[in-house]
Design a protein around this motif. Sequence first.
Motif, short mmCIF file in Angstrom:
data_model
loop_
_atom_site.label_atom_id
_atom_site.label_comp_id
_atom_site.label_asym_id
_atom_site.label_seq_id
_atom_site.Cartn_x
_atom_site.Cartn_y
_atom_site.Cartn_z
N ARG A 136 -33.33 -7.36 -5.82
CA ARG A 136 -32.35 -7.61 -4.76
C ARG A 136 -32.51 -6.59 -3.64
O ARG A 136 -31.53 -6.10 -3.07
CB ARG A 136 -30.93 -7.57 -5.32
CG ARG A 136 -30.62 -8.71 -6.30
CD ARG A 136 -29.22 -8.61 -6.86
NE ARG A 136 -28.89 -9.76 -7.69
CZ ARG A 136 -29.20 -9.88 -8.96
NH1 ARG A 136 -29.87 -8.91 -9.56
NH2 ARG A 136 -28.87 -10.96 -9.66
N LEU A 138 -33.37 -5.22 0.06
CA LEU A 138 -33.22 -5.74 1.42
C LEU A 138 -33.98 -4.83 2.37
O LEU A 138 -33.83 -3.61 2.33
CB LEU A 138 -31.74 -5.82 1.82
CG LEU A 138 -30.87 -6.75 0.96
CD1 LEU A 138 -29.42 -6.69 1.44
CD2 LEU A 138 -31.38 -8.18 1.01
N ASP A 170 -29.00 -15.36 -4.22
CA ASP A 170 -29.86 -14.22 -3.89
C ASP A 170 -30.90 -14.59 -2.83
O ASP A 170 -31.19 -13.80 -1.92
CB ASP A 170 -30.56 -13.71 -5.15
CG ASP A 170 -29.58 -13.10 -6.14
OD1 ASP A 170 -28.48 -12.68 -5.71
OD2 ASP A 170 -29.91 -13.05 -7.35
N LEU A 174 -31.28 -13.03 0.86
CA LEU A 174 -32.55 -12.45 1.31
C LEU A 174 -32.99 -13.08 2.62
O LEU A 174 -33.42 -12.37 3.55
CB LEU A 174 -33.61 -12.66 0.23
CG LEU A 174 -35.02 -12.17 0.54
CD1 LEU A 174 -35.03 -10.65 0.63
CD2 LEU A 174 -36.00 -12.65 -0.54
#
Length: 295
Positions: A136, A138, A170, A174
């Motif tokens: 996860r 970024l 998710d 994203l």
Amino acid sequence: MEQTRPFYDFSIPFNKDDSVMRALLKELVELGYKTIAIDQSFDHSKKDAGKRGSEMFPEPHKIEHLRREFQDKLRILQRITILYVDVNVAHAMSVSLNLRKFNLVAGQPKTDAALTHCCTAFNGDLITFDPVAGSRLLVNRKAYQVAVRRGMFFEIKYAPAIVDSNNRKDMIKLAQNYCTKGKSKNIIFSSGAAHEFQLRGPYDVANLAFIFGLSEDQGKNAVDRHCRQLFLKAESRRLGKTIMFVKGNGPVAFSDSSEDEKSEGDDEMESLKAEEDDAEVEDEKRPANKRLKVA
């Protein structure tokens, strides 16, 4: 250079079962894909460092029989996705000979430090994330812009979003991060499908742009134009400096600048001489008392 045709899917996970691979490839043909890449994962963080200069990366899987079977229908490339946690992977990649055997090299960072390195110095072609593995991370704005200037592409996989609702959240998060930090530049769509029922047609995939925050043109480019650019970048990385020969179909005319200047000067002299001759003829036709006096 090898030719490719749209549409593209650069993430078809490798399966040892040939029946599964054949079912995937047949479905891709029916959906209208022409160029695909079979993905092979390698976790660098789980390997021992070994001796300096030793080969750490595996060789590509043997898929010649699949290429022969689908040679008139699909252009099958080979891709490796490297999972890593730090910058130590850079040296292993620089001395590896097996990496040059892959058409595409993708990086999947597992930490923030690896993500920064992947955007700024990773010697590959593609940056990807796997929501199934719990990634996860970024990207920030500066790293995204550096990656775009280096010609790197970001991959969004849609098959995990189909399978599980949490993965869907998710992936949307994203994609929205890509839109916020970099206006969704250099994005490609891939399936990452492990089963034929997880595949979708290229036009359906392009319409996912509205969910992922991309424009209509960006959605079309994500399955066509950007994939072609990614392939050309990967080929230039593999081949390095090369010599190209251009062969023309028609007659080729060569000109010298000095000869062109000389011919232009001759034309000017001839035109001036012609004007003087015309002036003399007109002067002779005039009466004697009105003729021009030449000093």
